[in-house]
Design an enzyme around this catalytic site. Sequence first.
Site, PDB file in Angstrom:
ATOM      1  N   GLY A   1      -5.401  -3.709 -18.801  1.00  0.00           N
ATOM      2  CA  GLY A   1      -5.575  -4.910 -17.979  1.00  0.00           C
ATOM      3  C   GLY A   1      -7.037  -5.297 -17.824  1.00  0.00           C
ATOM      4  O   GLY A   1      -7.932  -4.463 -17.880  1.00  0.00           O
TER       5      GLY A   1
ATOM      6  N   ARG B   1      -9.045  -9.585 -10.694  1.00  0.00           N
ATOM      7  CA  ARG B   1      -9.402  -9.572  -9.271  1.00  0.00           C
ATOM      8  C   ARG B   1     -10.728  -8.852  -9.011  1.00  0.00           C
ATOM      9  O   ARG B   1     -11.266  -8.913  -7.907  1.00  0.00           O
ATOM     10  CB  ARG B   1      -8.250  -8.925  -8.466  1.00  0.00           C
ATOM     11  CG  ARG B   1      -6.986  -9.774  -8.425  1.00  0.00           C
ATOM     12  CD  ARG B   1      -5.756  -8.989  -7.958  1.00  0.00           C
ATOM     13  NE  ARG B   1      -5.133  -8.221  -9.040  1.00  0.00           N
ATOM     14  CZ  ARG B   1      -4.025  -7.481  -8.901  1.00  0.00           C
ATOM     15  NH1 ARG B   1      -3.424  -7.417  -7.729  1.00  0.00           N
ATOM     16  NH2 ARG B   1      -3.523  -6.826  -9.929  1.00  0.00           N
TER      17      ARG B   1
HETATM   18  C1  UD1 Z   1       1.550  -2.244 -10.556  1.00  0.00           C
HETATM   19  C2  UD1 Z   1       3.069  -2.110 -10.399  1.00  0.00           C
HETATM   20  C3  UD1 Z   1       3.405  -2.127  -8.913  1.00  0.00           C
HETATM   21  C4  UD1 Z   1       2.673  -1.023  -8.203  1.00  0.00           C
HETATM   22  C5  UD1 Z   1       1.173  -1.083  -8.480  1.00  0.00           C
HETATM   23  C6  UD1 Z   1       0.527   0.181  -7.958  1.00  0.00           C
HETATM   24  C7  UD1 Z   1       4.204  -3.150 -12.289  1.00  0.00           C
HETATM   25  C8  UD1 Z   1       4.910  -4.368 -12.788  1.00  0.00           C
HETATM   26  N1  UD1 Z   1       3.716  -3.213 -11.061  1.00  0.00           N
HETATM   27  O1  UD1 Z   1       1.186  -3.511 -10.020  1.00  0.00           O
HETATM   28  O2  UD1 Z   1       4.814  -1.963  -8.730  1.00  0.00           O
HETATM   29  O3  UD1 Z   1       2.923  -1.092  -6.811  1.00  0.00           O
HETATM   30  O4  UD1 Z   1       0.919  -1.171  -9.886  1.00  0.00           O
HETATM   31  O5  UD1 Z   1      -0.862   0.180  -8.080  1.00  0.00           O
HETATM   32  O6  UD1 Z   1       4.126  -2.182 -13.016  1.00  0.00           O
HETATM   33  N2  UD1 Z   1      -1.821  -2.809 -17.601  1.00  0.00           N
HETATM   34  C9  UD1 Z   1      -1.802  -2.716 -18.976  1.00  0.00           C
HETATM   35  N3  UD1 Z   1      -1.267  -3.728 -19.700  1.00  0.00           N
HETATM   36  C10 UD1 Z   1      -0.702  -4.822 -19.120  1.00  0.00           C
HETATM   37  C11 UD1 Z   1      -0.716  -4.916 -17.703  1.00  0.00           C
HETATM   38  C12 UD1 Z   1      -1.279  -3.890 -16.977  1.00  0.00           C
HETATM   39  O7  UD1 Z   1      -2.287  -1.742 -19.540  1.00  0.00           O
HETATM   40  O8  UD1 Z   1      -0.219  -5.682 -19.846  1.00  0.00           O
HETATM   41  C13 UD1 Z   1      -2.411  -1.705 -16.825  1.00  0.00           C
HETATM   42  C14 UD1 Z   1      -3.590  -2.145 -15.971  1.00  0.00           C
HETATM   43  O9  UD1 Z   1      -4.797  -1.973 -16.680  1.00  0.00           O
HETATM   44  C15 UD1 Z   1      -3.492  -1.206 -14.776  1.00  0.00           C
HETATM   45  C16 UD1 Z   1      -2.009  -0.883 -14.680  1.00  0.00           C
HETATM   46  O10 UD1 Z   1      -1.448  -1.217 -15.929  1.00  0.00           O
HETATM   47  O11 UD1 Z   1      -4.196  -0.004 -14.997  1.00  0.00           O
HETATM   48  C17 UD1 Z   1      -1.317  -1.672 -13.564  1.00  0.00           C
HETATM   49  O12 UD1 Z   1      -1.485  -3.043 -13.803  1.00  0.00           O
HETATM   50  P1  UD1 Z   1      -1.825  -4.078 -12.646  1.00  0.00           P
HETATM   51  O13 UD1 Z   1      -1.905  -5.424 -13.238  1.00  0.00           O
HETATM   52  O14 UD1 Z   1      -2.973  -3.596 -11.845  1.00  0.00           O
HETATM   53  O15 UD1 Z   1      -0.468  -3.970 -11.799  1.00  0.00           O
HETATM   54  P2  UD1 Z   1      -0.280  -4.176 -10.238  1.00  0.00           P
HETATM   55  O16 UD1 Z   1      -0.130  -5.615  -9.952  1.00  0.00           O
HETATM   56  O17 UD1 Z   1      -1.275  -3.421  -9.480  1.00  0.00           O
HETATM   57 CA    CA Z   2      -3.032  -2.269  -9.989  1.00  0.00          CA
END
Ligand code: UD1
Ligand code: CA
Length: 456
Positions: A11, A15
Amino acid sequence: MDVSVVILAAGQGKRMGSDLPKVLQPLAGRPLLAHVADTVGALDPTRICVVYGHGGERVKAAFSDAELVWVLQAEQLGTGHAVMQALPHLGADDVVLILCGDVPLVRAATIEPLITAAETDKLAILTTNLADSYGYGRIVRDIDSHVRAIVEEKDATDEQKLIKEINTGLMACRAQFLTAWLPRIKSDNTQGEYYLTDIVTCAIDDGVSVVPVHADNPAEVLGINDKQQLAAAERNHQRSVTDALMQQGVTMIDPNRVDVRGKLTCGRDVVLDINTIFSGDVVLGDDVQIGANSIISNASIGAGTRILPNCIIDQTTVGKSCEIGPFARTRPGVELDDQAKLGNFVEIKKSRIGKGSKVNHLTYIGDTTIGERVNVGAGTITCNYDGVNKHPTVIGDGAFIGSGVELVAPVNIGAGATIGAGATVSKDAPAGELTVERARQKVIRGWQRPSKDKSG
Ligand code: UD1
Ligand code: CA
């Protein structure tokens, strides 16, 4: 049984409001991802896959020597899609532990029960309760208190938003379940993403039990999405480090003003004053005192040594019962033998200061070997650099260097030699003798100071 770890780190972290990829944002002086990688390293898994994407090469470059399997997620289509990219790297029977690069403070002991549950063919999810659950996926349970679903903030009903139990994002199950479930996940949600959290419904549909593992300390599992959460996590982490040091007997005048960015090892009766920062590997012996506003990096400080306020100590080995500062700076490659003293406005680089020797005021010592019981007078400079090369200076035991001396390297000062104040020494000074280099003093009698010119 093989345990594979998948760390989600692709990600962008919009934010964060930063060009630096989120997982490289520093916590306690190291990238968020480094904390997660260290923690899982302690579990000794078969492999650690890092799903990367945003800021890809930069993220990889930051971990050049770690044994990580890098898995590219070219487009960030959601956490479910991210895990899918790692599937080809996993063994079908592996237990897969999924961690998030933005949940850095979780301890190995908190994660272990997830692995245990997954080994018995369950889907384990790490949850916790938060007074303010805003932003997190909520754990929806049925009347029998079985987990039914995880609903993201943006998709939650007003009623679901009141739920305090949240998904930490950390999960574990068998690789073959992921292979079956992930292709079934759809992106028909508010964010148009493939949510990993939807595997909960897949598990229920397939009759696989979903086991919530409760993390008792929410501070450990908070996600870091913005700079305020980053700062809060920094404080949490610092507090747990200072608590552990105090439990072990270290005195801190104010633990809120001591920062450890690496590993600090302390002997007995160590006292840390306020605004002290320790980075890299720092070892403080028994009875060491660190004065206010001092920054100590990758150093070892012997028993009984006092670092007075406002010192910068970097890649330095300090013996026992030394005194340094106030306002002293040691740069990489400095060794101080026992009972040595460095005073104020002294800079030392790549030099050895022998036992009991003193460099007390306004001095620069570089590329120098100083013997025992040497006294270096105020304002002495080793001229170690000719503009192209660095040259060494050697000062023998018991030598006395007068104030304001320039030692033009390469140069040797013999043992017991005395150098008169103000000398520019460019040839070797013999042992036991007085060397003076100074123009004869003259007096101009009757000389008048100019008077103020009135015409201007
Ligand atoms: C995510 C969870 C949420 C949880 C929260 C806890 C999902 C859909 N949601 O939300 O239920 O409460 O974490 O902190 O899983 N990432 C990727 N590839 C992507 C998207 C994200 O590698 O396509 C990675 C990001 O870098 C990050 C992690 O996954 O390290 C979580 O992604 P983020 O977008 O922060 O999810 P949250 O909205 O925090
Ligand atoms: Ca997160």
